[in-house]
Design an enzyme around this catalytic site. Structure first.
Site, short mmCIF file in Angstrom:
data_model
loop_
_atom_site.label_atom_id
_atom_site.label_comp_id
_atom_site.label_asym_id
_atom_site.label_seq_id
_atom_site.Cartn_x
_atom_site.Cartn_y
_atom_site.Cartn_z
N LYS A 83 0.84 -1.21 0.00
CA LYS A 83 0.00 0.00 0.00
C LYS A 83 0.87 1.26 0.00
O LYS A 83 0.64 2.18 -0.77
CB LYS A 83 -0.93 0.03 1.23
CG LYS A 83 -1.90 -1.13 1.31
CD LYS A 83 -2.88 -0.99 2.47
CE LYS A 83 -2.24 -1.01 3.84
NZ LYS A 83 -1.59 -2.29 4.21
N ARG A 94 11.98 -5.28 4.92
CA ARG A 94 11.82 -3.94 4.36
C ARG A 94 12.42 -2.83 5.23
O ARG A 94 12.54 -2.98 6.44
CB ARG A 94 10.34 -3.67 4.04
CG ARG A 94 9.47 -3.47 5.24
CD ARG A 94 8.00 -3.33 4.82
NE ARG A 94 7.18 -3.02 5.96
CZ ARG A 94 5.88 -2.79 5.91
NH1 ARG A 94 5.23 -2.87 4.75
NH2 ARG A 94 5.21 -2.50 6.99
N ARG A 135 -0.52 -8.36 13.39
CA ARG A 135 -1.06 -7.35 12.47
C ARG A 135 -1.89 -8.02 11.37
O ARG A 135 -2.93 -7.50 10.97
CB ARG A 135 0.09 -6.53 11.87
CG ARG A 135 0.68 -5.56 12.90
CD ARG A 135 2.07 -5.05 12.53
NE ARG A 135 2.10 -4.32 11.29
CZ ARG A 135 3.21 -4.11 10.58
NH1 ARG A 135 4.37 -4.59 10.99
NH2 ARG A 135 3.15 -3.42 9.47
N ARG A 163 -9.62 1.10 8.67
CA ARG A 163 -9.25 -0.27 9.02
C ARG A 163 -10.38 -0.97 9.78
O ARG A 163 -10.23 -2.14 10.13
CB ARG A 163 -8.01 -0.25 9.90
CG ARG A 163 -6.71 -0.57 9.14
CD ARG A 163 -5.59 -0.37 10.12
NE ARG A 163 -4.37 -1.05 9.88
CZ ARG A 163 -3.28 -0.48 9.39
NH1 ARG A 163 -3.31 0.75 8.95
NH2 ARG A 163 -2.16 -1.16 9.30
N ARG A 192 11.16 -0.39 10.77
CA ARG A 192 10.10 -0.17 11.76
C ARG A 192 10.19 -1.18 12.90
O ARG A 192 10.44 -2.36 12.67
CB ARG A 192 8.73 -0.28 11.09
CG ARG A 192 8.34 0.98 10.37
CD ARG A 192 7.13 0.82 9.53
NE ARG A 192 6.02 0.12 10.19
CZ ARG A 192 4.83 -0.04 9.63
NH1 ARG A 192 4.58 0.47 8.44
NH2 ARG A 192 3.88 -0.69 10.27
P1 AMP Z 1 0.80 0.79 9.13
O1 AMP Z 1 1.93 1.74 8.99
O2 AMP Z 1 -0.37 1.15 8.25
O3 AMP Z 1 1.22 -0.66 8.96
O4 AMP Z 1 0.27 0.94 10.64
C1 AMP Z 1 1.11 0.65 11.73
C2 AMP Z 1 0.27 0.50 12.99
O5 AMP Z 1 -0.41 1.73 13.26
C3 AMP Z 1 -0.83 -0.54 12.89
O6 AMP Z 1 -0.37 -1.86 13.19
C4 AMP Z 1 -1.81 -0.02 13.94
O7 AMP Z 1 -1.36 -0.30 15.26
C5 AMP Z 1 -1.71 1.47 13.76
N1 AMP Z 1 -2.69 1.98 12.75
C6 AMP Z 1 -2.41 2.56 11.55
N2 AMP Z 1 -3.54 2.91 10.91
C7 AMP Z 1 -4.56 2.56 11.73
C8 AMP Z 1 -5.98 2.64 11.62
N3 AMP Z 1 -6.58 3.16 10.54
N4 AMP Z 1 -6.71 2.17 12.66
C9 AMP Z 1 -6.13 1.65 13.78
N5 AMP Z 1 -4.80 1.53 13.92
C10 AMP Z 1 -4.01 1.97 12.91
#
Ligand code: AMP
Length: 228
Positions: A23, A137, A182, A98, A171
């Site tokens: 994404k 990554r 996740r 989400r 990360r």
């Molecule tokens: P990402 O960078 O999109 O993989 O997000 C990293 C982490 O941020 C996720 O595992 C969640 O803990 C939190 N997170 C990001 N976006 C959301 C969302 N829309 N709703 C809830 N938690 C989120």
């Protein structure tokens, strides 16, 4: 959400898919090719954690465990970011919504400014491959360009192809244990959004196990069609 701030005035695309689906990589390409703004709630939350804001302090442990941050926090962060002027160029939502609560809140926010989603694009991948994709990554600390030890190495090790930066970041939540959680959160809470957008007639499904450039070309055609 209350729509009282500057409304979003044009195209809104959502990228759906599990962690590792690409994404972020594809959102950056859409940003470069179409001038849209990439809105990653993960990036916004990581910035809040780094800045030590109230929301960041509440989100930190949840993110480290691979769980979803509360709808209340994420919706507030996204609403504020969407109200900024650059979003009038159009936005690619990466990692939001989400949950169904977030999707409904987004619908209400857009409706209040006479907008709707142009398309929700589901990047279709094999779950089993996601752990390998994520664990290799890293990104450039200067420009955010994404790389992968095996699938997208830098041309010159240690030097960003894009900006020449030499500080790479991995990360904290990109480890096998957290990735499993996740993925579980994705299937339990986010995958139902595929049906949610299908029932609105807004869903496009894209096979996303191939080469980054091939997927980007397919995405470009979906965006062109939706905005024609
Ligand atoms: P990402 O960078 O999109 O993989 O997000 C990293 C982490 O941020 C996720 O595992 C969640 O803990 C939190 N997170 C990001 N976006 C959301 C969302 N829309 N709703 C809830 N938690 C989120």
């Amino acid at each position: 959400m209350d729509g009282s701030k500057t409304p979003v005035t044009a195209p809104v695309f959502i990228l759906l898919g599990p962690p590792g689906a690409g994404k972020g990589t594809q959102a950056r390409k859409l940003e470069e090719n179409h001038g849209f703004v990439q809105l990653s709630t993960g990036d916004l939350l990581r910035a809040a954690v780094a800045a030590g804001t109230d929301a960041g302090q509440r989100a930190k442990a949840v993110m480290e465990a691979g769980d979803l941050v509360s709808d209340e926090i994420v919706i507030a962060i996204l609403r504020d970011r969407l109200a900024e002027a650059d979003c009038a160029q159009g936005v690619i939502l990466d990692g939001f919504p989400r949950t169904t609560v977030q999707a409904e809140a987004l619908d209400r926010l857009l409706q209040s400014s006479g907008q709707r989603i142009d398309a929700a694009i589901s990047l279709e991948v094999d779950d089993a491959a996601m752990v390998d994709r994520i664990s290799g990554r890293f990104t450039c600390g200067d420009c955010g360009e994404g790389y992968h030890d095996s699938f997208k190495p830098m041309a010159k090790p240690g030097i960003c192809d894009h900006c020449g930066g030499n500080e790479m970041k991995r990360r904290a939540d990109d480890n096998a244990e957290t990735v499993a959680q996740r993925l579980a959160a994705y299937h339990a809470q986010t995958a139902p959004l595929i049906d949610y957008y299908a029932s609105q007639g807004a869903l496009s499904r894209i096979p996303a196990m191939g080469a980054i450039e091939e997927i980007a070309t397919t995405l470009d055609s979906v965006v062109a069609q939706a905005t024609a």
